[in-house]
Scaffold this motif. Structure first.
Motif, PDB file in Angstrom:
ATOM      1  N   GLY A  90     -16.958   5.212  10.550  1.00 36.76           N
ATOM      2  CA  GLY A  90     -16.458   4.515   9.663  1.00 36.76           C
ATOM      3  C   GLY A  90     -16.576   5.422   7.716  1.00 36.76           C
ATOM      4  O   GLY A  90     -15.882   5.338   6.788  1.00 36.76           O
ATOM      5  N   GLN A  91     -18.105   6.085   7.678  1.00 39.63           N
ATOM      6  CA  GLN A  91     -18.079   6.961   6.288  1.00 39.63           C
ATOM      7  C   GLN A  91     -17.087   7.810   6.404  1.00 39.63           C
ATOM      8  O   GLN A  91     -17.075   7.692   5.610  1.00 39.63           O
ATOM      9  CB  GLN A  91     -19.304   7.266   6.811  1.00 39.63           C
ATOM     10  CG  GLN A  91     -20.126   8.102   5.303  1.00 39.63           C
ATOM     11  CD  GLN A  91     -20.703   6.862   4.433  1.00 39.63           C
ATOM     12  OE1 GLN A  91     -20.079   5.759   4.588  1.00 39.63           O
ATOM     13  NE2 GLN A  91     -20.949   7.181   3.649  1.00 39.63           N
ATOM     14  N   ALA A  92     -16.921   8.615   7.692  1.00 37.26           N
ATOM     15  CA  ALA A  92     -15.563   9.505   7.726  1.00 37.26           C
ATOM     16  C   ALA A  92     -14.048   8.672   7.143  1.00 37.26           C
ATOM     17  O   ALA A  92     -13.484   9.964   6.709  1.00 37.26           O
ATOM     18  CB  ALA A  92     -15.555  10.325   8.960  1.00 37.26           C
ATOM     19  N   ALA A  93     -14.043   7.498   7.471  1.00 39.27           N
ATOM     20  CA  ALA A  93     -12.687   6.946   6.787  1.00 39.27           C
ATOM     21  C   ALA A  93     -12.809   6.437   5.407  1.00 39.27           C
ATOM     22  O   ALA A  93     -12.164   7.221   4.813  1.00 39.27           O
ATOM     23  CB  ALA A  93     -12.768   5.768   7.309  1.00 39.27           C
ATOM     24  N   VAL A  94     -13.918   5.754   4.719  1.00 42.78           N
ATOM     25  CA  VAL A  94     -14.668   5.862   3.096  1.00 42.78           C
ATOM     26  C   VAL A  94     -13.791   7.056   2.952  1.00 42.78           C
ATOM     27  O   VAL A  94     -12.710   7.340   2.188  1.00 42.78           O
ATOM     28  CB  VAL A  94     -15.243   4.990   2.870  1.00 42.78           C
ATOM     29  CG1 VAL A  94     -15.517   5.484   1.846  1.00 42.78           C
ATOM     30  CG2 VAL A  94     -15.555   3.662   3.706  1.00 42.78           C
ATOM     31  N   VAL A  95     -14.522   8.225   3.107  1.00 44.85           N
ATOM     32  CA  VAL A  95     -14.594   9.979   2.241  1.00 44.85           C
ATOM     33  C   VAL A  95     -13.249  10.139   2.360  1.00 44.85           C
ATOM     34  O   VAL A  95     -12.897  10.514   1.897  1.00 44.85           O
ATOM     35  CB  VAL A  95     -15.699  10.639   3.249  1.00 44.85           C
ATOM     36  CG1 VAL A  95     -15.203  12.433   2.520  1.00 44.85           C
ATOM     37  CG2 VAL A  95     -16.733  10.295   3.179  1.00 44.85           C
ATOM     38  N   VAL A 207      -6.734  -0.228   4.918  1.00 45.36           N
ATOM     39  CA  VAL A 207      -7.600  -0.572   5.132  1.00 45.36           C
ATOM     40  C   VAL A 207      -8.964   0.196   5.541  1.00 45.36           C
ATOM     41  O   VAL A 207      -7.909   1.246   6.425  1.00 45.36           O
ATOM     42  CB  VAL A 207      -7.179  -1.770   6.067  1.00 45.36           C
ATOM     43  CG1 VAL A 207      -8.350  -2.736   7.221  1.00 45.36           C
ATOM     44  CG2 VAL A 207      -6.382  -2.958   5.428  1.00 45.36           C
ATOM     45  N   VAL A 208      -9.430   0.251   5.745  1.00 41.23           N
ATOM     46  CA  VAL A 208     -10.410   1.164   6.946  1.00 41.23           C
ATOM     47  C   VAL A 208     -11.420   0.426   7.356  1.00 41.23           C
ATOM     48  O   VAL A 208     -11.923  -1.145   7.138  1.00 41.23           O
ATOM     49  CB  VAL A 208     -10.947   1.735   5.539  1.00 41.23           C
ATOM     50  CG1 VAL A 208     -10.684   3.132   4.567  1.00 41.23           C
ATOM     51  CG2 VAL A 208     -12.592   1.340   4.637  1.00 41.23           C
ATOM     52  N   HIS A 209     -11.924   0.361   8.309  1.00 45.34           N
ATOM     53  CA  HIS A 209     -12.553   0.111   9.104  1.00 45.34           C
ATOM     54  C   HIS A 209     -14.054   0.964   9.958  1.00 45.34           C
ATOM     55  O   HIS A 209     -13.735   2.213   9.693  1.00 45.34           O
ATOM     56  CB  HIS A 209     -12.105   0.053  10.771  1.00 45.34           C
ATOM     57  CG  HIS A 209     -11.418  -1.533  10.475  1.00 45.34           C
ATOM     58  ND1 HIS A 209     -11.824  -2.698  10.901  1.00 45.34           N
ATOM     59  CD2 HIS A 209      -9.923  -1.845   9.972  1.00 45.34           C
ATOM     60  CE1 HIS A 209     -11.043  -3.543  10.737  1.00 45.34           C
ATOM     61  NE2 HIS A 209     -10.366  -3.280  10.425  1.00 45.34           N
ATOM     62  N   SER A 210     -15.537   0.868  10.265  1.00 44.53           N
ATOM     63  CA  SER A 210     -16.195   1.586  11.082  1.00 44.53           C
ATOM     64  C   SER A 210     -15.764   1.170  12.349  1.00 44.53           C
ATOM     65  O   SER A 210     -16.282  -0.074  12.763  1.00 44.53           O
ATOM     66  CB  SER A 210     -17.762   1.389  10.814  1.00 44.53           C
ATOM     67  OG  SER A 210     -18.002   2.172  11.603  1.00 44.53           O
ATOM     68  N   ALA A 211     -15.222   1.991  13.291  1.00 40.83           N
ATOM     69  CA  ALA A 211     -14.565   1.364  14.394  1.00 40.83           C
ATOM     70  C   ALA A 211     -16.103   1.660  15.375  1.00 40.83           C
ATOM     71  O   ALA A 211     -15.567   0.565  16.464  1.00 40.83           O
ATOM     72  CB  ALA A 211     -13.372   2.231  14.930  1.00 40.83           C
ATOM     73  N   VAL A 225     -11.413   4.727  11.073  1.00 43.64           N
ATOM     74  CA  VAL A 225      -9.666   4.562  11.260  1.00 43.64           C
ATOM     75  C   VAL A 225      -9.450   3.638   9.904  1.00 43.64           C
ATOM     76  O   VAL A 225     -10.330   4.000   8.649  1.00 43.64           O
ATOM     77  CB  VAL A 225      -9.445   2.831  11.704  1.00 43.64           C
ATOM     78  CG1 VAL A 225      -9.421   1.973  12.473  1.00 43.64           C
ATOM     79  CG2 VAL A 225      -7.618   3.420  12.217  1.00 43.64           C
ATOM     80  N   ILE A 226      -8.597   4.804   9.395  1.00 49.05           N
ATOM     81  CA  ILE A 226      -7.757   4.006   8.255  1.00 49.05           C
ATOM     82  C   ILE A 226      -6.459   3.695   8.410  1.00 49.05           C
ATOM     83  O   ILE A 226      -5.535   4.414   9.265  1.00 49.05           O
ATOM     84  CB  ILE A 226      -7.454   5.708   7.015  1.00 49.05           C
ATOM     85  CG1 ILE A 226      -9.259   6.332   7.409  1.00 49.05           C
ATOM     86  CG2 ILE A 226      -7.121   5.988   5.955  1.00 49.05           C
ATOM     87  CD1 ILE A 226      -8.681   7.551   6.449  1.00 49.05           C
ATOM     88  N   VAL A 227      -5.738   2.380   7.566  1.00 48.30           N
ATOM     89  CA  VAL A 227      -4.639   1.926   8.293  1.00 48.30           C
ATOM     90  C   VAL A 227      -3.817   1.738   6.853  1.00 48.30           C
ATOM     91  O   VAL A 227      -3.942   1.892   5.523  1.00 48.30           O
ATOM     92  CB  VAL A 227      -4.686   0.300   8.932  1.00 48.30           C
ATOM     93  CG1 VAL A 227      -3.427  -0.199   9.143  1.00 48.30           C
ATOM     94  CG2 VAL A 227      -5.548   0.252   9.921  1.00 48.30           C
ATOM     95  N   ASP A 228      -2.920   2.805   6.951  1.00 55.23           N
ATOM     96  CA  ASP A 228      -1.822   2.718   5.747  1.00 55.23           C
ATOM     97  C   ASP A 228      -1.202   1.153   5.731  1.00 55.23           C
ATOM     98  O   ASP A 228       0.124   1.246   6.246  1.00 55.23           O
ATOM     99  CB  ASP A 228      -0.800   3.434   5.564  1.00 55.23           C
ATOM    100  CG  ASP A 228       0.417   4.412   3.983  1.00 55.23           C
ATOM    101  OD1 ASP A 228      -0.156   3.564   3.679  1.00 55.23           O
ATOM    102  OD2 ASP A 228       0.221   5.325   4.209  1.00 55.23           O
ATOM    103  N   GLY A 229      -0.780   0.123   4.420  1.00 47.74           N
ATOM    104  CA  GLY A 229       0.347  -0.816   4.426  1.00 47.74           C
ATOM    105  C   GLY A 229       1.449  -0.575   4.490  1.00 47.74           C
ATOM    106  O   GLY A 229       2.769  -1.144   4.213  1.00 47.74           O
ATOM    107  N   GLY A 230       1.360   0.972   3.388  1.00 50.41           N
ATOM    108  CA  GLY A 230       3.365   1.088   3.844  1.00 50.41           C
ATOM    109  C   GLY A 230       3.460   0.754   2.780  1.00 50.41           C
ATOM    110  O   GLY A 230       4.484   0.709   2.149  1.00 50.41           O
ATOM    111  N   THR A 231       2.887   0.260   1.844  1.00 48.19           N
ATOM    112  CA  THR A 231       3.639  -1.340   0.591  1.00 48.19           C
ATOM    113  C   THR A 231       3.997  -0.126  -0.721  1.00 48.19           C
ATOM    114  O   THR A 231       3.799  -0.931  -1.615  1.00 48.19           O
ATOM    115  CB  THR A 231       2.560  -1.714   0.358  1.00 48.19           C
ATOM    116  OG1 THR A 231       1.683  -2.231   0.431  1.00 48.19           O
ATOM    117  CG2 THR A 231       2.701  -2.264   2.368  1.00 48.19           C
TER     118      THR A 231
END
Length: 442
Positions: A90-95, A207-211, A225-231
């Motif tokens: 999760g920390q890697a997702a934020v970084v 959106v990010v998560h610590s999976a 995980v990093i999720v792109d809303g595409g918006t």
């Protein structure tokens, strides 16, 4: 092509079927674990095409892997995003997310009540690289966010449900602030999970998560995980995000011209490729397995958490319970709006008697596991002031509402009556120790 279109299907169905691509030769029903460093090229030209980006096949697991890709598609579907990127934690997702957006001299605005590791990253590590952060204490105060934004601000960052106090972010309001200034809103949805709340539906852009937490669910693996809303329109103000909308690659195109709505995630994928926070395909497989029961686990955990929070609120020796599902919570209305299916399973209970009461209580527990983690199938307990928040000054802890008697509970899947009995035993141990009388409180 996926095995079956999941458009219009319910969450529980999609958590089992979204993103599946059955192997044409063997057709295993479960996603295989492609535990390999690299992938064979059919010939010289295919190797060139894979690296040039004209062939979307796999070349090296640091760049992409079929198991990881299946997990990415599943999570993107559940969060309502256009694509996702799986990383090592999760920390890697934020970084990775932040590094994809900022350069030296840039600025981030963040809620103060976020995961302590993220807070330290923003406050200390990025500051050494010339990226500053302003922390907003009142996370739902639109005016406070507005006042913190500068010309060099590149993003707003917050958590849907911060820990340890189960506060609820007014996502739509803060997204509105971000968008009025042409900025993206990044939301860490680890505690919210896509089952309880989907921030993209309320205006968040990333959106990010610590999976490692609820998505995997069993306390066995790390992943993010990093999720792109595409918006978000990255080229609406090109000079603000030159790495996406101005700088051109060897093909003569910008990232926006090359990837369109997925420009941010395309760029973030290249950041991850170079920095290398890659999850093992085995971890990706276990996260995918966990997601298949996500709604069942989170629904039960949330229901049990509410029952326990209500019980704790009535017990002598308990000074406060911070859970948005309680009628007494100042976040109750926001919880009804954003979290109608449950308010999560991580919350705080503050004991009278301070640190000594917290120590006696914690050591008396038998079912609750004493460890730093969240979202496990087992119930967990932690004392933030002496663990996760130990680097904060006393004044900072007080400002955050983290007193010496505060404990963080993460509710698992045990029988609720057994958990209540365990907590009752711990409260009895505190009472027997006569801590309040010795401290001159009672």
């Amino acid at each position: 092509m996926t095995d079956a279109s999941t458009a219009g299907l319910g969450f529980a169905t999609r958590q089992l079927h979204a993103g599946i691509e059955l192997d044409g030769a063997h057709r295993p029903r479960a996603t295989p674990i492609y535990l390999t460093a690299g992938f064979v090229f059919d010939d010289f030209d295919q190797g060139h095409a894979r690296f040039a980006g004209t062939d979307d096949g796999f070349s090296y697991t640091r760049v992409g892997n079929p198991t990881n890709a299946a997990t990415e598609r599943r999570i993107a579907d559940l969060e309502g995003g256009i694509d996702a990127l799986l990383v090592g934690s999760g920390q890697a997702a934020v970084v990775t997310t932040v590094l994809a957006l900022v350069a030296a001299g840039d600025h981030i605005v963040s809620a103060s009540s976020i995961y302590e590791g993220s807070r330290e990253l923003l406050r200390d590590d990025l500051a050494r690289l010339g990226v500053t952060t302003t922390f907003v204490a009142a996370q739902n105060d639109a005016a406070a966010w507005e006042a913190a934004i500068r010309p060099e601000t590149k993003a707003l960052f917050a958590e849907s449900i911060p820990n340890p106090k189960n506060e609820v972010l007014d996502i739509a309001t803060i997204a509105g602030v971000a968008h009025r200034h042409g900025l993206p809103l990044i939301v860490d949805n680890t505690l919210g999970t896509p089952y309880l709340v989907r921030p993209i539906e309320h205006g968040a852009d990333i959106v990010v998560h610590s999976a490692s937490k609820f998505l995997a669910g069993h306390g066995t693996v790390l992943g993010g995980v990093i999720v792109d809303g595409g918006t978000f329109a990255w080229d609406a103000a090109p000079d603000r995000f030159p790495q996406l909308a101005v700088e051109r690659g060897l093909d003569g195109r910008t990232v926006v011209e090359r990837a369109g709505r997925a420009a941010f995630l395309e760029h973030a994928r290249h950041i991850a490729l170079r920095f290398g926070p890659v999850p093992s395909p085995l971890n990706a497989f276990l996260i995918l397995q966990g997601i298949e029961t996500l709604s069942l686990r989170v629904q039960r955990q949330s229901a049990t958490a509410l029952r326990i929070a209500r019980w704790l609120e009535e017990q002598p020796g308990v000074a406060a319970v911070d859970y948005s599902g309680l009628d007494s919570s100042p976040y109750r209305d926001l919880a009804a709006r954003y979290l109608p299916d449950g308010q999560g399973s991580v919350f705080a209970v503050t004991l009278e008697g301070g640190t000594e009461a917290a120590r006696t209580f914690t050591d008396a527990l038998r079912l609750f596991t004493r460890m730093t983690h969240l979202g496990d199938v087992r119930s967990l307990v932690l004392h933030p002031a002496t663990t996760t928040h130990v680097q904060r000054e006393r004044e900072e802890l007080a400002a955050a509402g983290i007193g010496p008697g505060l404990l963080r509970l993460s509710i698992g899947l045990e029988e609720p009556d057994d958990l209540i009995a365990d907590l009752d035993r711990a409260l009895a141990a505190v009472a027997a120790a006569d801590i309040l009388t010795r401290a001159g409180i009672a």
